[in-house]
Scaffold this active site. Sequence first.
Site, PDB file in Angstrom:
ATOM      1  N   ASP A   1      -1.348   7.781  89.945  1.00 47.45           N
ATOM      2  CA  ASP A   1      -2.078   7.016  88.943  1.00 47.45           C
ATOM      3  C   ASP A   1      -2.665   7.946  87.875  1.00 47.45           C
ATOM      4  O   ASP A   1      -2.797   9.153  88.068  1.00 47.45           O
ATOM      5  CB  ASP A   1      -3.194   6.238  89.631  1.00 47.45           C
ATOM      6  CG  ASP A   1      -3.587   4.973  88.879  1.00 47.45           C
ATOM      7  OD1 ASP A   1      -3.099   4.766  87.747  1.00 47.45           O
ATOM      8  OD2 ASP A   1      -4.390   4.193  89.423  1.00 47.45           O
TER       9      ASP A   1
ATOM     10  N   GLU B   1      -3.452   9.756  81.651  1.00 47.22           N
ATOM     11  CA  GLU B   1      -3.409   9.409  80.225  1.00 47.22           C
ATOM     12  C   GLU B   1      -4.618   9.946  79.446  1.00 47.22           C
ATOM     13  O   GLU B   1      -4.484  10.406  78.318  1.00 47.22           O
ATOM     14  CB  GLU B   1      -3.370   7.881  80.041  1.00 47.22           C
ATOM     15  CG  GLU B   1      -2.247   7.187  80.781  1.00 47.22           C
ATOM     16  CD  GLU B   1      -2.685   6.663  82.139  1.00 47.22           C
ATOM     17  OE1 GLU B   1      -1.881   5.992  82.797  1.00 47.22           O
ATOM     18  OE2 GLU B   1      -3.845   6.934  82.536  1.00 47.22           O
TER      19      GLU B   1
ATOM     20  N   ASP C   1      -2.131  -2.093  84.254  1.00 43.73           N
ATOM     21  CA  ASP C   1      -3.118  -3.143  84.557  1.00 43.73           C
ATOM     22  C   ASP C   1      -2.899  -4.388  83.700  1.00 43.73           C
ATOM     23  O   ASP C   1      -3.395  -4.505  82.572  1.00 43.73           O
ATOM     24  CB  ASP C   1      -4.531  -2.599  84.333  1.00 43.73           C
ATOM     25  CG  ASP C   1      -4.848  -1.444  85.261  1.00 43.73           C
ATOM     26  OD1 ASP C   1      -4.087  -1.242  86.221  1.00 43.73           O
ATOM     27  OD2 ASP C   1      -5.842  -0.732  85.020  1.00 43.73           O
TER      28      ASP C   1
END
Length: 774
Positions: free
Chosen positions: A415, A418, A481
Site C-alpha cells: 500500500d 504516493e 479507495d
Amino acid sequence: MKFTDGNWLVKKEYNIFGAVEVNDYEISNNRVILYVPTFHVNSRGDTLGGPLLTVEISSPMEDVVSVKLYHFKGKAKKSPKYEINRKDDVEVDIREDDSYITFTSGNLTAKIKTKGDWSVDFFIGDKRITGTGFKNMAYITSQNGETYIREQLDLGVDEYVYGLGERFTPFVKNGQVVDIWNRDGGTSSEQAYKNIPFYVTNKGYGVFVNDTGLVSYEIASERVSKVQFSVMDEEMEYFIIGGETIKDVLINYTSLTGKPSLPPAWSFGLWLTTSFLTNYDEKTVSFFIDEMMKRDIPLSVFHFDCFWMKEFQWCDFEWDSRYFPDPENMLKRLKERGVRISVWINPYIAQKSKLFDEATEKGYLLKRANGDVWQWDLWQPGMGIVDFTNPDACQWFSSKLEKLIDMGVDCFKTDFGERIPTDVVYYDGSDPEKMHNYYTFLYNKVVYNTLAKKLGKDKAIVFARSATAGSQQFPVHWGGDCNATYESMAETLRGGLSISMSGFAFWSHDIAGFESTATPDIYKRWTAFGLLSSHSRLHGNAAYKVPWLYGEEAVDVLRYFTKLKNKLMPYLYSKAYEASITGVPVMRPMVMEFQDDPTCAYVDRQYMLGDSLMVAPIFNEEGIAKYYLPKGKWTNYLNGAVINGQQWIQEKHGYMSIPLMVRPNTIIATGNIDSKPDYDYLDNVTFEIFQLENGLEASTIVYGINGEDQVTVNAKREGNSIVVNVDKAKKPWNVLLRGIYKVKETIGASCDEDEFGIRIKPEKGRSKINIILS
C-alpha cells in the site's frame, strides 16, 4: 501546464522560445544531431545570442524513435532514470537530400525538414501519424527563474488519446489536463495513484515521455489540435512508438519499459480481507474461512489488512500479540484450509515502531537538508520513510519480509508510496522531484524481488496501489479507495481501462467499494464485475465484505461467479501467460480489440476479457444493461442467446446474470474444476466453439500452470464439416459446439446432447476429429 493566453498571446509571466529552423546537423553512429535556433538566422550577427536547441534523433529499438532535446546540457537534473531496454544493434536507415533527412527504424520514420521552417513528421509506412512543427518544440522561461521544455504533437480529426495511467476521469483524454504526479486521492477526482507518462491513440502509435518527474499534459486543451507535454527542466526525451494497432504499440512499449510478470495461478481466485477498521483475530478469520467453505464458496487468498500490526507501530512487521499470540501456528492452521496468506505493508516507519530508532541510526530513512530524519504525523504519528536508494536499507527492509515469508506469508499488499515529499535528501543524491513518482518503482521492486528470491519468480506477486512506468513488471495493481456507489463503480472501471492502455496487464479493485457500506444490490452487481476482472478481491473500510451480511442471495451470487471464473481459468490463464510475453493486457478496452469500429472509440462501461469475452457490468438498481456489440453473431455465454452485433443492446438482468458475450469464430477453453483456480488445465479441458462461420478458422492455446506444457487447438469449417485438430494433447479433451444441437456424424468421436449444444468426446488417443453438421 498552460503557457499561452488564447491563440495569440503568451502569459505575461513566461517567455517562449520555439524551434524555428535547422541551422546545422550531424549524422553519426545511427544518430542525427540537429542544432535548432529559436530565431531565424539571417546574418552572422544573429548567431551571437538567444537559445539554441539541440535535438538528437535515435532509436532504442525497432519501431521506436527517440527525440531528445535540450537547452543547457550541463544543467539537466540527475537520477533517477527509468530503466529503458535500449538495444545497441538497432538497424536504422538514414537518408538525406537537399531539404530533408529521413530516419527509419523498422516501419517507423521521422522525416526532418532541414530547409525552411522547422518540422518533423512521423510516418508508419507511408501514413503520417503525427508531427511537430514551427515553434511547437520550445524552451520556456518564467519570471521566477523556472525553465521548461515543451513539445506539441499534432492530433488529427477523429483521433483519440488513451492511457496516462490509472485515471478515473473520462476514458478518452481529449480535452483534459493531466499532471503526472502520484497522489493518494481516491477514485473520484483527477488525481491518480498510478501516473504513467505514456499515451496511445487510435491511430496506432504511442508517445512515452522518458522523465520520472512531473510531466504536464494539455490534451487538445491549450491547443485543440495538439497533445502538449512539458517538463520543468533543461532537457526532455520522448519516444514515438509505432505499431499500427494499439496492441502492437503496447507490445513495443512494454518491450521498452519491461514486460508484466506472470502472477501465480492461485492469485486469480477470490481474495477476502479483514477490511480496514473492522475488528478481527484468529477466531474471526477462521470463522470467515469456515463459513465460506460451508457455503461452498471457493476462497483462494485471505488478506490481513493494517491492524495485523499494533496501532501506531506501522510498520514494525510484527503481529499484534493481543489478537495473534501464536501467528506462525495460526498461519499454518489457516493454510491447512487451502488458502494463501497476504498481509498489508507500507514503506513508512512510525516513530513508535521499534524499528524507527534502528532505521534512524543506520541512515535508512529519508532526511532533510540539515541531516534530520524527515517526519510528519499524517497517517502514522512521527513516521519516517524508507530510503530505497540505499542498498543497505533495501536489504534491511527485505529481511523483515523474509521472516514473514518463512512464517507462511505468500503475498504482500504494498500500500501507499504516493505521498513522497520533495523537501528531502536521498542517500544516492537523487533529485527529490524526480523521485516523487519513481519511489513506488523502487519500493515494489524490493518487495517483489524478495518474494521471487524466497518463493520463486513463478510464485511472486504483490498487491500494489501506486505505480509508475515500468511498474507493470511487479503485478498485481488494484484501483484504490473507491466508494460503494454505482458512480464509483463506473469510475473504477474507467481507471482499469486507462491503466490497461498504459502497459499494465493485471488489475483489480475493491468489490462493492472501499468507503462506506454497500447496499445488497451494489454488492451483488459489483461481485459479477469483480469476478470477471483479472484479479478479484472483497475489501472495504469499516464493513466486513463476507456475503451473508448482504443476504443469502449475495451468497449465491458470489458462489456462482467465483466458480464461473474458476471454470474459465484455462482461457484466462492463457491470456495471462500471453500478456507476460507480449504486454497485451488481460482486461482490454473495446477500442483495443475493435480499433476500426468508430463506436468503440468512446465505449467505457464494458470491456473485453481477453480477446474473446465481452463483459458489460450493470450500473443501476433496475438491472438494466446497456452495451454495444461490434459486427458479428455474439453468444451470451451464460444462457446461449445469440445476438447480432453492430448495434447497441438494452436488456434486463437478474443478479445471477450479466452480459458475458462471446465473440464469433472463437474457441473458449474451460476446465472441469470450479472449486479452485489452480489445477491441471490440460486435463479434460473443453474447447467450446462459438459461431464458426463457413470458410473460417479459429484457434487457441491452453497453457499448464507451469507455463511450459501447452496444447494448441484449431477448428476449421468448410460447408457442413468442422475439423478439429488438437496438437500435443497428452490428456483427455472434448469439444462443445455451442448453439448447435444436432450433428449428422462424428468421425473419430462420440457425441452427447448438452444444455448449450453438442458435446463431442474424441476416441482415446485421437488428436483430430471431423464433425459433419446436419
